[in-house]
Design a protein around this motif. Structure first.
Motif, PDB file in Angstrom:
ATOM      1  N   LEU A 175       0.821  -1.195   0.000  1.00 58.90           N
ATOM      2  CA  LEU A 175       0.000   0.000   0.000  1.00 58.90           C
ATOM      3  C   LEU A 175       0.864   1.257   0.000  1.00 58.90           C
ATOM      4  O   LEU A 175       2.030   1.237   0.394  1.00 58.90           O
ATOM      5  CB  LEU A 175      -0.906   0.012   1.240  1.00 58.90           C
ATOM      6  CG  LEU A 175      -1.851  -1.179   1.397  1.00 58.90           C
ATOM      7  CD1 LEU A 175      -2.484  -1.175   2.787  1.00 58.90           C
ATOM      8  CD2 LEU A 175      -2.926  -1.173   0.325  1.00 58.90           C
TER       9      LEU A 175
ATOM     10  N   ILE B 149      -6.226   2.272   2.827  1.00 56.24           N
ATOM     11  CA  ILE B 149      -6.485   2.392   1.384  1.00 56.24           C
ATOM     12  C   ILE B 149      -7.104   3.745   1.011  1.00 56.24           C
ATOM     13  O   ILE B 149      -7.572   3.929  -0.097  1.00 56.24           O
ATOM     14  CB  ILE B 149      -7.400   1.251   0.892  1.00 56.24           C
ATOM     15  CG1 ILE B 149      -8.734   1.231   1.649  1.00 56.24           C
ATOM     16  CG2 ILE B 149      -6.679  -0.087   1.033  1.00 56.24           C
ATOM     17  CD1 ILE B 149      -9.728   0.223   1.101  1.00 56.24           C
ATOM     18  N   GLY B 150      -7.132   4.679   1.956  1.00 54.44           N
ATOM     19  CA  GLY B 150      -7.578   6.025   1.636  1.00 54.44           C
ATOM     20  C   GLY B 150      -9.055   6.290   1.768  1.00 54.44           C
ATOM     21  O   GLY B 150      -9.526   7.376   1.428  1.00 54.44           O
TER      22      GLY B 150
ATOM     23  N   ARG C  66      -3.803  12.233   2.508  1.00 52.03           N
ATOM     24  CA  ARG C  66      -3.780  10.984   3.244  1.00 52.03           C
ATOM     25  C   ARG C  66      -2.389  10.350   3.222  1.00 52.03           C
ATOM     26  O   ARG C  66      -1.818  10.149   2.155  1.00 52.03           O
ATOM     27  CB  ARG C  66      -4.801  10.020   2.648  1.00 52.03           C
ATOM     28  CG  ARG C  66      -6.233  10.535   2.679  1.00 52.03           C
ATOM     29  CD  ARG C  66      -7.125   9.824   1.671  1.00 52.03           C
ATOM     30  NE  ARG C  66      -6.713  10.112   0.292  1.00 52.03           N
ATOM     31  CZ  ARG C  66      -7.336   9.654  -0.779  1.00 52.03           C
ATOM     32  NH1 ARG C  66      -8.406   8.883  -0.643  1.00 52.03           N
ATOM     33  NH2 ARG C  66      -6.906   9.946  -1.992  1.00 52.03           N
TER      34      ARG C  66
ATOM     35  N   CYS D 161      -1.729   7.308   3.905  1.00 51.21           N
ATOM     36  CA  CYS D 161      -1.797   5.960   3.334  1.00 51.21           C
ATOM     37  C   CYS D 161      -1.934   5.970   1.815  1.00 51.21           C
ATOM     38  O   CYS D 161      -1.598   4.980   1.168  1.00 51.21           O
ATOM     39  CB  CYS D 161      -2.951   5.173   3.940  1.00 51.21           C
ATOM     40  SG  CYS D 161      -4.595   5.704   3.405  1.00 51.21           S
ATOM     41  N   LYS D 162      -2.404   7.060   1.229  1.00 55.51           N
ATOM     42  CA  LYS D 162      -2.711   7.075  -0.202  1.00 55.51           C
ATOM     43  C   LYS D 162      -1.779   8.011  -0.973  1.00 55.51           C
ATOM     44  O   LYS D 162      -1.088   7.596  -1.897  1.00 55.51           O
ATOM     45  CB  LYS D 162      -4.171   7.492  -0.421  1.00 55.51           C
ATOM     46  CG  LYS D 162      -4.712   7.161  -1.784  1.00 55.51           C
ATOM     47  CD  LYS D 162      -4.920   5.666  -1.953  1.00 55.51           C
ATOM     48  CE  LYS D 162      -5.633   5.348  -3.266  1.00 55.51           C
ATOM     49  NZ  LYS D 162      -5.797   3.910  -3.456  1.00 55.51           N
ATOM     50  N   GLU D 163      -1.774   9.300  -0.623  1.00 56.45           N
ATOM     51  CA  GLU D 163      -0.858  10.236  -1.274  1.00 56.45           C
ATOM     52  C   GLU D 163       0.574  10.009  -0.787  1.00 56.45           C
ATOM     53  O   GLU D 163       1.534  10.289  -1.490  1.00 56.45           O
ATOM     54  CB  GLU D 163      -1.281  11.685  -1.025  1.00 56.45           C
ATOM     55  CG  GLU D 163      -2.467  12.146  -1.849  1.00 56.45           C
ATOM     56  CD  GLU D 163      -3.798  11.662  -1.328  1.00 56.45           C
ATOM     57  OE1 GLU D 163      -4.669  11.324  -2.164  1.00 56.45           O
ATOM     58  OE2 GLU D 163      -3.987  11.604  -0.089  1.00 56.45           O
TER      59      GLU D 163
END
Length: 244
Positions: free
Chosen positions: A92, A211-212, A227, A229-231
């Protein structure tokens, strides 16, 4: 990225320092330096949330993770034995990507050393490692084949330089500095590297989904809230706002 949890079989789950464990899992794992996996080592809903753990290394499909026991979830994982299984979601997040330059400094604080090993192995550059700890260092031997020099600080002076690891770094000696560790350390590095060299930060934040979807791990950036976790978790230091 895998969109569902899968099983990983434990090969090694050993304490390498007080409250710090190296976990090696067997399976066909993939991932890039700077990415992470969400782990569940228990059945049922207690604890409710999985735990995000950075990739420390991947070799021959085996996944190495380094984690610190901080709460109920990591305590449960620390009690698992070889042959037991874990549920994992990942890889991730966005990793370090390609960082240009001939001479690089990796700067870690405590458990922030975890994602820097895989990065050191993959870098096509001369790499120096700067690692800070409260007391005794750990995970140093793994880096020796992949870095030019290792400099260590401890807050209590039991090993290496007494003080903060940032006191050892001369930013202008490097084409880029890459760091993971406590927020105060990375904020100090941002000030230290400003107008001298590029600085990349692997940020930490409490995560729920990984996962955002839940927006639980946002940080403030020059583009607004983003985020981890995402960006992220890797951001250019110029993008991160530590204070309003």
């Amino acid at each position: 990225m895998k969109d569902s949890y899968r099983e990983g079989k434990i090969i090694i789950n050993e304490e390498v320092a007080k409250g710090v464990f190296k976990l090696i899992l067997e399976g066909n794992f993939t991932g890039a330096p700077g990415q992470f996996y969400m782990l569940r080592g228990w059945n049922g809903l207690d604890p409710f949330l999985p735990r995000p753990i950075s990739i420390a290394d991947i070799e021959d499909g085996r996944l190495t993770l380094l984690y610190e026991v901080r709460g109920k979830g990591t305590h449960i994982i620390s009690k698992l034995s070889p042959g037991d299984s874990l549920s994992l979601l990942g890889p991730l997040g966005n990793g370090f990507g390609k960082i240009n330059g001939d001479r690089m400094a990796l700067v870690s604080g405590g458990i922030g050393i975890a994602p820097l090993l895989y990065l050191a192995k993959e870098m096509d550059a001369q790499v120096d490692l700067y690692s800070g700890f409260r007391n005794g260092p750990y995970f140093m031997e793994e880096f020796k084949p992949f870095v030019n020099e290792i400099k260590v600080s401890t807050e209590d002076g039991t090993f290496g330089h007494k003080g903060f690891v940032t006191e050892l770094l001369i930013p202008e000696n490097y084409d880029a500095v890459i760091s993971c560790g406590p927020m105060p350390m990375m904020e100090a590095l941002k000030d230290q590297c400003r107008d001298k060299t590029e600085l990349m930060l692997s940020m930490e934040s409490h995560m729920a989904c990984g996962i955002g979807a839940c927006l639980g791990c946002t940080i403030q950036t020059i583009r607004g809230m983003e985020r981890v976790c995402k960006e992220g978790p890797v951001f250019n230091a110029r993008e991160v706002i530590f204070h309003d």
